[in-house]
Design a protein around this motif. Structure first.
Motif, PDB file in Angstrom:
ATOM      1  N   GLY A   1      19.190  25.918   0.460  1.00 31.78           N
ATOM      2  CA  GLY A   1      18.437  27.234   0.626  1.00 31.78           C
ATOM      3  C   GLY A   1      17.100  26.889   0.314  1.00 31.78           C
ATOM      4  N   GLY A   2      16.582  25.628   0.394  1.00 33.89           N
ATOM      5  CA  GLY A   2      15.027  25.342   0.025  1.00 33.89           C
ATOM      6  C   GLY A   2      14.465  26.010  -1.207  1.00 33.89           C
ATOM      7  N   THR A   3      15.254  26.019  -2.348  1.00 32.94           N
ATOM      8  CA  THR A   3      14.583  26.577  -3.572  1.00 32.94           C
ATOM      9  C   THR A   3      15.196  25.817  -4.669  1.00 32.94           C
ATOM     10  OG1 THR A   3      16.977  27.574  -3.813  1.00 32.94           O
ATOM     11  CG2 THR A   3      15.182  28.846  -2.654  1.00 32.94           C
ATOM     12  N   LEU A   4      14.940  24.517  -4.474  1.00 30.84           N
ATOM     13  CA  LEU A   4      14.914  23.580  -5.604  1.00 30.84           C
ATOM     14  C   LEU A   4      13.650  23.507  -6.274  1.00 30.84           C
ATOM     15  CD1 LEU A   4      16.297  20.365  -3.436  1.00 30.84           C
ATOM     16  CD2 LEU A   4      17.532  21.580  -5.511  1.00 30.84           C
ATOM     17  N   ILE A   5      13.592  23.310  -7.735  1.00 31.65           N
ATOM     18  CA  ILE A   5      12.367  22.964  -8.345  1.00 31.65           C
ATOM     19  C   ILE A   5      12.013  21.563  -8.252  1.00 31.65           C
ATOM     20  CG2 ILE A   5      11.437  23.076 -10.731  1.00 31.65           C
ATOM     21  CD1 ILE A   5      13.331  25.481 -11.243  1.00 31.65           C
ATOM     22  N   VAL A   6      11.005  21.202  -7.724  1.00 30.21           N
ATOM     23  CA  VAL A   6      10.520  19.827  -7.498  1.00 30.21           C
ATOM     24  C   VAL A   6       9.647  19.220  -8.652  1.00 30.21           C
ATOM     25  CG1 VAL A   6       9.030  18.320  -6.116  1.00 30.21           C
ATOM     26  CG2 VAL A   6      10.506  20.248  -4.988  1.00 30.21           C
ATOM     27  N   VAL A   7      10.053  18.426  -9.356  1.00 30.65           N
ATOM     28  CA  VAL A   7       9.317  17.719 -10.518  1.00 30.65           C
ATOM     29  C   VAL A   7       8.624  16.559  -9.842  1.00 30.65           C
ATOM     30  CG1 VAL A   7       9.402  16.913 -12.588  1.00 30.65           C
ATOM     31  CG2 VAL A   7      10.889  18.821 -11.781  1.00 30.65           C
ATOM     32  N   SER A   8       7.364  16.291  -9.899  1.00 36.78           N
ATOM     33  CA  SER A   8       6.683  15.241  -9.195  1.00 36.78           C
ATOM     34  C   SER A   8       5.806  14.442 -10.282  1.00 36.78           C
ATOM     35  CB  SER A   8       5.834  15.569  -8.044  1.00 36.78           C
ATOM     36  OG  SER A   8       5.712  14.720  -7.349  1.00 36.78           O
ATOM     37  N   ALA A   9       5.552  13.171 -10.179  1.00 38.99           N
ATOM     38  CA  ALA A   9       4.560  12.301 -10.964  1.00 38.99           C
ATOM     39  C   ALA A   9       4.308  11.080 -10.175  1.00 38.99           C
ATOM     40  CB  ALA A   9       5.306  11.951 -12.148  1.00 38.99           C
ATOM     41  N   GLY A  10       2.921  10.946  -9.891  1.00 37.88           N
ATOM     42  CA  GLY A  10       2.391   9.839  -8.882  1.00 37.88           C
ATOM     43  C   GLY A  10       0.982   9.995  -8.637  1.00 37.88           C
ATOM     44  N   ASN A  11       0.789   8.968  -7.591  1.00 35.81           N
ATOM     45  CA  ASN A  11      -0.653   8.939  -7.018  1.00 35.81           C
ATOM     46  C   ASN A  11      -1.009  10.275  -6.475  1.00 35.81           C
ATOM     47  OD1 ASN A  11      -1.828   8.591  -4.417  1.00 35.81           O
ATOM     48  ND2 ASN A  11      -2.733   6.976  -5.762  1.00 35.81           N
ATOM     49  N   ALA A  12      -2.136  10.867  -6.675  1.00 31.57           N
ATOM     50  CA  ALA A  12      -2.355  12.127  -6.109  1.00 31.57           C
ATOM     51  C   ALA A  12      -2.664  12.173  -4.742  1.00 31.57           C
ATOM     52  CB  ALA A  12      -3.993  12.468  -6.620  1.00 31.57           C
ATOM     53  N   ALA A  13      -3.025  11.343  -4.113  1.00 33.17           N
ATOM     54  CA  ALA A  13      -3.071  11.192  -2.579  1.00 33.17           C
ATOM     55  C   ALA A  13      -1.562  11.295  -2.157  1.00 33.17           C
ATOM     56  CB  ALA A  13      -3.736  10.048  -2.011  1.00 33.17           C
ATOM     57  N   GLY A  14      -0.586  10.470  -2.685  1.00 34.18           N
ATOM     58  CA  GLY A  14       0.662  10.434  -2.128  1.00 34.18           C
ATOM     59  C   GLY A  14       1.354  11.799  -2.177  1.00 34.18           C
ATOM     60  N   LYS A  15       1.318  12.587  -3.553  1.00 33.89           N
ATOM     61  CA  LYS A  15       1.860  13.821  -3.729  1.00 33.89           C
ATOM     62  C   LYS A  15       1.235  14.925  -2.680  1.00 33.89           C
ATOM     63  CE  LYS A  15       0.570  13.677  -8.219  1.00 33.89           C
ATOM     64  NZ  LYS A  15       0.512  14.297  -9.578  1.00 33.89           N
ATOM     65  N   ALA A  16      -0.118  14.678  -2.405  1.00 36.15           N
ATOM     66  CA  ALA A  16      -0.786  15.711  -1.247  1.00 36.15           C
ATOM     67  C   ALA A  16      -0.209  15.584   0.091  1.00 36.15           C
ATOM     68  CB  ALA A  16      -2.209  15.276  -1.447  1.00 36.15           C
TER      69      ALA A  16
ATOM     70  N   SER B   1       0.804  -1.104   0.122  1.00 35.97           N
ATOM     71  CA  SER B   1      -0.172  -0.096  -0.051  1.00 35.97           C
ATOM     72  C   SER B   1       0.991   1.296  -0.022  1.00 35.97           C
ATOM     73  CB  SER B   1      -0.930  -0.132   1.344  1.00 35.97           C
ATOM     74  OG  SER B   1      -0.154  -0.193   2.398  1.00 35.97           O
ATOM     75  N   ILE B   2       2.070   1.172   0.088  1.00 34.50           N
ATOM     76  CA  ILE B   2       3.004   2.177  -0.185  1.00 34.50           C
ATOM     77  C   ILE B   2       2.918   2.883  -1.360  1.00 34.50           C
ATOM     78  CG2 ILE B   2       5.404   2.840  -0.108  1.00 34.50           C
ATOM     79  CD1 ILE B   2       6.157   0.385   1.768  1.00 34.50           C
ATOM     80  N   ALA B   3       2.773   4.274  -1.285  1.00 39.47           N
ATOM     81  CA  ALA B   3       2.671   5.209  -2.341  1.00 39.47           C
ATOM     82  C   ALA B   3       4.070   5.535  -3.017  1.00 39.47           C
ATOM     83  CB  ALA B   3       1.860   6.440  -2.089  1.00 39.47           C
TER      84      ALA B   3
END
Length: 317
Positions: free
Chosen positions: A159-174, A142-144
């Motif tokens: 500096g916490g200024t990376l650009i995050v590129v994300s793809a996957g389960n919507a609930a996991g991304k949330a 059940s791991i996303a």
């Protein structure tokens, strides 16, 4: 007839129930806003991400194959685990930021069985198209699994200024949003299919590797022609050919400063992954294969841990 004592007992039980419910709700809210994070791989990028996560107040446990690199993060408030299994045992979110597909497979062979069944795996290592297919296929619980490479180098991670590129389960991304907020200032959502984020990363890396090599080539050519390389950077500055990355890498080359923001060995790996993506997509890989050869030449000379701007030496005799 209900006695006063029975009423008081009932009221007390109800109060206990309300308190327990409130405690559960509070714990759930805290896990959503301040999830427990395990980060596996504390190299240049991973260590910077840990510091950004800690600045945001997120509890973080770290593990690294070279223990000294993990121990250095105690000062940031991170907890240090002795094994991957220990690191992930209580984590809501597990981030992998190791070198390549093989390294991710090795660490997750140990970590996956130890993860909570409701945890989210944020896979941030650059592994290319074949790599993401292999890794996402390993998650059968059940791991996303969320494909989440990042754009940026050492300074952006710190500096916490990376650009995050994300793809996957919507609930996991949330559920990853508190992490995204801590490490980046922009998120590019590539949809629900793992692999789409790695595809965009390949495109961006094709550009970054090319610009760095082109800058090294231009500086070497200027030097070999007896021209001050500063003249090259001055000529493009402010014009249509200008590029901030060229100034960053060009100035580092001219100063002989090769402290790694992104290493030569990383460039060797990523140019190979980009060339593979080009071949798979029926894009001519000839240029990327030539760039890979240049980075490999510099790595073989003993500069594999230097910044990738050291590709300059492949052009400078």
């Amino acid at each position: 007839m209900t006695t006063r004592r029975e009423i008081l007992i009932g009221a007390g039980a109800a109060a206990v129930g309300l308190t327990a419910a409130a405690g559960i709700a509070e714990a759930r809210e805290r896990s959503e806003t301040h999830p427990k994070v395990a980060l596996l791989g504390t190299g240049i990028m991973g260590s910077g991400m840990v510091r950004s996560l800690r600045k945001a107040g997120l509890p973080v446990t770290v593990w690294n194959r070279t223990a000294a690199k993990a121990d250095a993060l105690r000062a940031s408030g991170a907890s240090v685990a002795q094994t991957p299994e220990e690191a992930v045992a209580e984590a809501d979110i597990v981030i992998t930021m190791v070198f390549d597909t093989a390294a991710v497979e090795q660490v997750m062979a140990r970590a996956l069985p130890a993860m909570r069944p409701d945890a989210v795996w944020m896979q941030s290592a650059t592994v290319g198209l074949a790599g993401v297919r292999e890794l996402s296929a390993k998650v059968d619980r059940s791991i996303a699994y969320v494909d989440t490479p990042v754009l940026g180098s050492k300074d952006a991670a710190e500096g916490g200024t990376l650009i995050v590129v994300s793809a996957g389960n919507a609930a996991g991304k949330a559920r990853l949003q508190p992490v995204f907020d801590a490490i980046g200032d922009r998120v590019i959502d590539c949809g629900t299919q793992p692999g789409e984020a790695q595809r965009l990363k390949m495109v961006v890396q094709s550009w970054a590797m090319s610009v760095t090599s082109a800058t090294g080539q231009a500086v070497a050519l200027a030097s070999n022609l007896g021209i001050d390389p500063n003249g090259f950077l001055g000529a493009i500055k402010g014009g249509s050919q200008d590029c901030g990355y060229a100034h960053i890498k060009g100035e580092a080359i001219m100063k002989g400063q090769f402290d790694p923001a992104f290493t030569v060995e990383g460039a060797v790996k990523d140019t190979a992954l980009v060339a593979q993506a080009m071949t798979e997509s029926k894009t001519d890989p000839a240029l990327m294969q030539a760039l890979n050869a240049g980075y490999r030449e510099v790595a073989a000379s003993g500069r594999n841990k230097d910044d990738m701007a050291a590709v300059f030496f492949s052009f400078k005799d």
